[in-house]
Design a protein around this motif. Structure first.
Motif, PDB file in Angstrom:
ATOM      1  N   SER A 223       0.857  -1.373  -0.021  1.00  0.00           N
ATOM      2  CA  SER A 223       0.013   0.090   0.106  1.00  0.00           C
ATOM      3  C   SER A 223       0.742   1.141   0.186  1.00  0.00           C
ATOM      4  O   SER A 223       0.363   2.323  -0.587  1.00  0.00           O
ATOM      5  N   ASN A 224       2.177   1.118   0.573  1.00  0.00           N
ATOM      6  CA  ASN A 224       3.021   2.362   0.372  1.00  0.00           C
ATOM      7  C   ASN A 224       3.683   2.393  -0.967  1.00  0.00           C
ATOM      8  O   ASN A 224       4.547   3.253  -1.219  1.00  0.00           O
ATOM      9  N   GLY A 225       3.473   1.575  -2.219  1.00  0.00           N
ATOM     10  CA  GLY A 225       4.065   1.591  -3.060  1.00  0.00           C
ATOM     11  C   GLY A 225       4.308   0.568  -3.864  1.00  0.00           C
ATOM     12  O   GLY A 225       4.289   0.067  -4.992  1.00  0.00           O
ATOM     13  N   GLY A 226       4.824  -0.751  -3.036  1.00  0.00           N
ATOM     14  CA  GLY A 226       5.107  -1.849  -3.572  1.00  0.00           C
ATOM     15  C   GLY A 226       6.076  -1.784  -4.747  1.00  0.00           C
ATOM     16  O   GLY A 226       5.859  -2.793  -5.658  1.00  0.00           O
ATOM     17  N   SER A 227       7.001  -1.090  -4.771  1.00  0.00           N
ATOM     18  CA  SER A 227       8.011  -0.800  -6.077  1.00  0.00           C
ATOM     19  C   SER A 227       9.043  -2.065  -6.130  1.00  0.00           C
ATOM     20  O   SER A 227       9.659  -2.249  -7.317  1.00  0.00           O
ATOM     21  N   ASP A 228       9.045  -3.032  -5.127  1.00  0.00           N
ATOM     22  CA  ASP A 228      10.049  -4.093  -5.291  1.00  0.00           C
ATOM     23  C   ASP A 228       9.274  -5.244  -4.890  1.00  0.00           C
ATOM     24  O   ASP A 228       8.185  -5.214  -4.230  1.00  0.00           O
ATOM     25  N   ASN A 229       9.982  -6.429  -4.807  1.00  0.00           N
ATOM     26  CA  ASN A 229       9.502  -7.689  -4.425  1.00  0.00           C
ATOM     27  C   ASN A 229       9.469  -7.743  -2.902  1.00  0.00           C
ATOM     28  O   ASN A 229      10.446  -7.098  -2.128  1.00  0.00           O
ATOM     29  N   ILE A 230       8.703  -8.086  -2.100  1.00  0.00           N
ATOM     30  CA  ILE A 230       8.608  -7.945  -0.611  1.00  0.00           C
ATOM     31  C   ILE A 230       8.543  -9.428  -0.003  1.00  0.00           C
ATOM     32  O   ILE A 230       7.708 -10.213  -0.343  1.00  0.00           O
ATOM     33  N   SER A 231       9.878  -9.751   0.835  1.00  0.00           N
ATOM     34  CA  SER A 231       9.684 -10.966   1.548  1.00  0.00           C
ATOM     35  C   SER A 231       9.740 -10.781   3.043  1.00  0.00           C
ATOM     36  O   SER A 231      10.583  -9.866   3.471  1.00  0.00           O
ATOM     37  N   VAL A 232       9.171 -11.563   3.690  1.00  0.00           N
ATOM     38  CA  VAL A 232       9.159 -11.374   5.410  1.00  0.00           C
ATOM     39  C   VAL A 232       8.980 -12.673   5.707  1.00  0.00           C
ATOM     40  O   VAL A 232       8.147 -13.612   5.386  1.00  0.00           O
ATOM     41  N   VAL A 233       9.686 -12.942   6.782  1.00  0.00           N
ATOM     42  CA  VAL A 233       9.556 -13.875   7.949  1.00  0.00           C
ATOM     43  C   VAL A 233       9.734 -13.640   9.186  1.00  0.00           C
ATOM     44  O   VAL A 233      10.485 -12.798   9.543  1.00  0.00           O
ATOM     45  N   VAL A 234       8.589 -14.106  10.088  1.00  0.00           N
ATOM     46  CA  VAL A 234       8.589 -13.579  11.323  1.00  0.00           C
ATOM     47  C   VAL A 234       8.755 -14.855  12.245  1.00  0.00           C
ATOM     48  O   VAL A 234       7.808 -16.029  12.167  1.00  0.00           O
ATOM     49  N   ILE A 235       9.503 -14.910  13.342  1.00  0.00           N
ATOM     50  CA  ILE A 235       9.950 -16.005  14.182  1.00  0.00           C
ATOM     51  C   ILE A 235       9.450 -15.585  15.479  1.00  0.00           C
ATOM     52  O   ILE A 235      10.375 -14.678  16.155  1.00  0.00           O
ATOM     53  N   ASP A 236       8.919 -16.475  16.165  1.00  0.00           N
ATOM     54  CA  ASP A 236       8.496 -16.098  17.545  1.00  0.00           C
ATOM     55  C   ASP A 236       9.217 -17.286  18.514  1.00  0.00           C
ATOM     56  O   ASP A 236       9.159 -18.249  17.961  1.00  0.00           O
ATOM     57  N   ILE A 237       9.812 -16.790  19.456  1.00  0.00           N
ATOM     58  CA  ILE A 237      10.429 -17.656  20.454  1.00  0.00           C
ATOM     59  C   ILE A 237       9.285 -17.795  21.729  1.00  0.00           C
ATOM     60  O   ILE A 237       9.339 -17.094  22.389  1.00  0.00           O
ATOM     61  N   LEU A 238       8.800 -19.164  21.524  1.00  0.00           N
ATOM     62  CA  LEU A 238       7.698 -19.300  22.508  1.00  0.00           C
ATOM     63  C   LEU A 238       8.272 -19.989  23.833  1.00  0.00           C
ATOM     64  O   LEU A 238       7.546 -19.753  24.824  1.00  0.00           O
ATOM     65  N   GLU A 239       9.394 -20.718  23.915  1.00  0.00           N
ATOM     66  CA  GLU A 239       9.943 -21.387  25.097  1.00  0.00           C
ATOM     67  C   GLU A 239      11.473 -21.088  24.779  1.00  0.00           C
ATOM     68  O   GLU A 239      11.928 -21.417  23.729  1.00  0.00           O
ATOM     69  N   ASP A 240      12.109 -20.899  25.712  1.00  0.00           N
ATOM     70  CA  ASP A 240      13.583 -20.873  25.616  1.00  0.00           C
ATOM     71  C   ASP A 240      13.917 -22.150  26.622  1.00  0.00           C
ATOM     72  O   ASP A 240      13.196 -22.523  27.513  1.00  0.00           O
ATOM     73  N   GLU A 241      15.222 -22.356  26.801  1.00  0.00           N
ATOM     74  CA  GLU A 241      15.540 -23.345  27.596  1.00  0.00           C
ATOM     75  C   GLU A 241      15.428 -23.222  29.141  1.00  0.00           C
ATOM     76  O   GLU A 241      15.174 -24.052  29.833  1.00  0.00           O
ATOM     77  N   VAL A 242      15.805 -21.897  29.518  1.00  0.00           N
ATOM     78  CA  VAL A 242      15.682 -21.486  30.932  1.00  0.00           C
ATOM     79  C   VAL A 242      14.091 -21.517  31.236  1.00  0.00           C
ATOM     80  O   VAL A 242      13.753 -22.216  32.280  1.00  0.00           O
ATOM     81  N   SER A 243      13.259 -21.183  30.541  1.00  0.00           N
ATOM     82  CA  SER A 243      11.799 -21.005  30.719  1.00  0.00           C
ATOM     83  C   SER A 243      11.322 -22.358  30.802  1.00  0.00           C
ATOM     84  O   SER A 243      10.334 -22.823  31.786  1.00  0.00           O
TER      85      SER A 243
END
Ligand code: MG
Length: 422
Positions: A223-243
């Motif tokens: 919506s802001n223009g999209g003048s190039d290819n757009i790629s996105v990866v979102v990674i959430d850390i749900l648990e770590d070793e300590v938790s």
């Protein structure tokens, strides 16, 4: 144990004919590649790089293996470009995050070549992990360009390093500890060039589901223009070793002080409006570096606090300085009469300064003034000080003239006086 949840999206945008970006998401390896070169070269370069990266990383999960995987990707693209004439000169960016093992501890390894980026969202604050290998960003880092000038610079797409251009490539790498509640973003420049960091952060805070966050980021870039290819990866850390350990030993409550992760927040509770932090993870550290909140020394709040503190200190110094300097006194330097700026004895570290050495000395004034000059005769201004000295000298001269023109009194001492004169 580290538990992740992720989402991804890639889109051709609104201007380009084809999508030369590629993304990779497996449970333990995530990557974005932004290809370039020729009619089909870009697409093939990014796909080839991703395939080669994945293939090598499957063999072993360590930071060295992740770096080797990126170098393997470089070799694969370069070799293919050498073989096929229409693919000559093709290349790609590559930014990847892999779940790695280090002494049985799980960590996150990050590698980067080019100008795709990895960001970390922690406690609602977004910070860029990777450094762009582009002409413009390198000029910003060396201070030749300001960040504002860089945003719309005509050369901002020119890369200084890319996968597949040469036989070997230097790979930037980082290690961070997975920390429950953290969110990592990988993206191509098609996102960055359309959506600024504060809006990226806002979208990441607002959309708890990683897939929704990825979709919204791509939509925003379009919506802001999209003048190039757009790629996105979102990674959430749900648990770590300590938790995980804390929960398994005491499932009902977390120990209060057993962990360096005291400031952990639930991964679904981001503050609604937090500032962008300037945290920068160090590269190539042998020890894993975790981007904990306490390591973020220069948050906006801290910067403002320091600024205000300096302002107060500066103001206080100014007042003392003004008080110390805004006065004059007439004093003595050895026997010479001099004018000082300042207060007799000084104020704190401000010592009085000699601003005028008069041509007179104590033998030219009446003796009873010497004590007050030794103590410092305060005057409201420099010219008043000059006038005071002038008057001292004048007074002494008048006294002499008066003495010379006055006949000696006739009394018991007259004999002595007469003798003296005779
Ligand atoms: Mg691009």
């Amino acid at each position: 144990m580290t538990r992740l949840r992720w989402g991804s999206a890639t889109d051709v945008g609104r201007v380009r004919a084809n999508n030369q970006d590629h993304v990779l998401v497996t449970g333990s390896l995530f990557a974005v590649a932004d290809g370039m070169g020729g009619h089909v070269g870009g697409e093939i370069a990014s796909q080839t790089a991703i395939n080669a990266l994945q293939k090598e990383f499957e063999k072993d999960s360590s930071i060295d293996s992740l770096i080797k995987s990126a170098k393997n990707a470089n070799k694969a693209v370069w070799q293919r470009s050498q073989k096929e004439a229409n693919l000559k000169g093709m290349g790609t960016t590559l930014t990847a995050v892999g779940l790695i093992k280090n002494n049985n501890e799980e960590e996150l390894g990050i590698v980067n070549v080019g100008d795709s980026r990895a960001y970390l969202l922690q406690n609602g604050e977004l910070s860029q992990i990777t450094e762009d290998h582009s002409l413009v960003e390198e000029a910003v880092r060396s201070g030749q360009l300001s960040a504002e000038e860089a945003i719309h610079h005509s050369s901002r797409h020119i890369l200084t390093r890319a996968i597949g251009i040469e036989q070997d490539v230097e790979v930037d790498n980082w290690i961070i500890l997975p920390y429950k509640g953290d969110r990592i973003l990988l993206c191509s420049d098609g996102l960055i060039n359309e959506v600024d960091d504060s809006h990226i952060a806002q979208i990441l805070r607002e959309h708890k589901d990683p897939q929704k966050a990825a979709d919204f980021l791509v939509e925003k870039a379009k919506s802001n223009g999209g003048s190039d290819n757009i790629s996105v990866v979102v990674i959430d850390i749900l648990e770590d070793e300590v938790s995980t350990k804390a929960t398994s030993t005491n499932p009902t409550s977390l120990p209060v002080d057993s962990t360096p992760h005291k400031n952990v927040i639930d991964d679904l509770e981001y503050p609604s409006a937090a500032p962008i932090s300037s945290f920068t993870p160090s590269k190539n550290k042998s020890k894993p570096l975790h981007a904990m909140p306490k390591k973020k020394i220069f948050t906006l709040r801290v910067v403002i606090f320091i600024f205000l503190l300096l302002l107060v200190i500066g103001g206080a110094i100014g007042v003392v300085d003004w008080y110390a300097k805004d006065s004059y006194f007439v004093g003595l330097k050895k026997n010479q009469i001099v004018i000082f700026q300042g207060r007799p004895g000084g104020v704190l570290w401000f010592k009085p300064q000699i601003v005028d050495k008069t041509p007179y000395n104590t033998s030219q004034i009446l003796a009873f003034h010497i004590a007050s000059l030794e103590a410092g005769q305060k005057e409201p201004s420099f010219s008043a000080s000059k006038r005071f000295v002038h008057n001292l000298i004048k007074e002494a001269k008048q006294q002499k003239t008066f003495a010379a023109n006055t006949p000696p009194p006739v009394n018991a001492s007259s004999t002595t006086t007469s003798t003296g004169l005779g």
